[in-house]
Write an enzyme that holds these catalytic residues in place. Structure first.
Site, PDB file in Angstrom:
ATOM      1  N   PHE A  12       0.755  -1.159  -0.043  1.00  0.00           N
ATOM      2  CA  PHE A  12       0.199   0.082  -0.187  1.00  0.00           C
ATOM      3  C   PHE A  12       0.919   1.339  -0.017  1.00  0.00           C
ATOM      4  O   PHE A  12       2.033   1.328   0.644  1.00  0.00           O
ATOM      5  CB  PHE A  12      -0.981  -0.081   1.167  1.00  0.00           C
ATOM      6  CG  PHE A  12      -1.814  -1.153   1.228  1.00  0.00           C
ATOM      7  CD1 PHE A  12      -2.880  -1.244   0.265  1.00  0.00           C
ATOM      8  CD2 PHE A  12      -1.827  -2.262   2.221  1.00  0.00           C
ATOM      9  CE1 PHE A  12      -3.769  -2.188   0.294  1.00  0.00           C
ATOM     10  CE2 PHE A  12      -2.766  -3.206   2.272  1.00  0.00           C
ATOM     11  CZ  PHE A  12      -3.583  -3.207   1.226  1.00  0.00           C
ATOM     12  N   HIS A  13       0.405   2.282  -0.645  1.00  0.00           N
ATOM     13  CA  HIS A  13       0.941   3.682  -0.734  1.00  0.00           C
ATOM     14  C   HIS A  13       0.313   4.624   0.171  1.00  0.00           C
ATOM     15  O   HIS A  13      -0.788   5.223  -0.544  1.00  0.00           O
ATOM     16  CB  HIS A  13       0.924   4.083  -2.102  1.00  0.00           C
ATOM     17  CG  HIS A  13       1.776   3.238  -3.053  1.00  0.00           C
ATOM     18  ND1 HIS A  13       3.247   3.065  -2.848  1.00  0.00           N
ATOM     19  CD2 HIS A  13       1.368   2.224  -3.740  1.00  0.00           C
ATOM     20  CE1 HIS A  13       3.679   2.126  -3.953  1.00  0.00           C
ATOM     21  NE2 HIS A  13       2.442   1.631  -4.409  1.00  0.00           N
ATOM     22  N   PRO A  14       0.571   4.703   1.431  1.00  0.00           N
ATOM     23  CA  PRO A  14      -0.322   5.716   2.199  1.00  0.00           C
ATOM     24  C   PRO A  14      -0.350   7.123   1.630  1.00  0.00           C
ATOM     25  O   PRO A  14       0.820   7.697   1.417  1.00  0.00           O
ATOM     26  CB  PRO A  14       0.620   5.619   3.470  1.00  0.00           C
ATOM     27  CG  PRO A  14       1.241   4.523   3.530  1.00  0.00           C
ATOM     28  CD  PRO A  14       1.652   4.310   2.114  1.00  0.00           C
ATOM     29  N   VAL A  15      -1.400   7.685   1.483  1.00  0.00           N
ATOM     30  CA  VAL A  15      -1.710   9.072   1.076  1.00  0.00           C
ATOM     31  C   VAL A  15      -2.694   9.662   2.128  1.00  0.00           C
ATOM     32  O   VAL A  15      -3.221   9.287   2.869  1.00  0.00           O
ATOM     33  CB  VAL A  15      -2.098   9.084  -0.066  1.00  0.00           C
ATOM     34  CG1 VAL A  15      -1.203   8.517  -1.073  1.00  0.00           C
ATOM     35  CG2 VAL A  15      -3.452   8.571  -0.484  1.00  0.00           C
ATOM     36  N   ILE A  51      -6.148   8.269  -2.618  1.00  0.00           N
ATOM     37  CA  ILE A  51      -5.183   7.677  -3.421  1.00  0.00           C
ATOM     38  C   ILE A  51      -5.540   7.393  -4.848  1.00  0.00           C
ATOM     39  O   ILE A  51      -6.717   7.411  -5.185  1.00  0.00           O
ATOM     40  CB  ILE A  51      -4.670   6.089  -2.994  1.00  0.00           C
ATOM     41  CG1 ILE A  51      -3.461   5.705  -3.630  1.00  0.00           C
ATOM     42  CG2 ILE A  51      -5.938   5.303  -3.115  1.00  0.00           C
ATOM     43  CD1 ILE A  51      -3.013   4.443  -2.852  1.00  0.00           C
TER      44      ILE A  51
END
Length: 91
Positions: A12-15, A51
């Site tokens: 996951f790419h936290p935003v 995201i």
């Protein structure tokens, strides 16, 4: 079970961890300046409200490029005049 936690990673790419705005939850203003900290800006995926459907790399590069342009524009603006009364302080 502990071994799973020790070796696992996330894809996951936290935003969205640094909200833009002027409300009580906002971290940065519309020029990415951190509220209450002079000279600091946030220019990464944390300012994205949601995201993207793809990888966050390209949007993050775009955010950095826009931040650089805003910094250059701010540096080119003439400084606001300072009143003499602001310079005088009492101990």
């Amino acid at each position: 079970m502990r071994a799973v936690g020790d070796i696992s990673t996330t894809i996951f790419h936290p935003v969205g961890t640094a909200a833009i705005g002027s409300g009580p939850e906002a971290v940065v203003d519309h020029e990415l300046r951190v509220h209450g900290v002079d000279g600091l800006r946030v220019a990464d995926a944390s300012i994205m409200p949601t995201i993207t459907s793809g990888n966050t790399n390209a949007p993050s590069i775009m955010i950095g490029e826009k931040a650089a342009a805003m910094i250059l524009e701010a540096a080119a603006r003439p400084a606001a005049p300072i009143a003499v009364s602001q310079l005088l302080t009492t101990a």
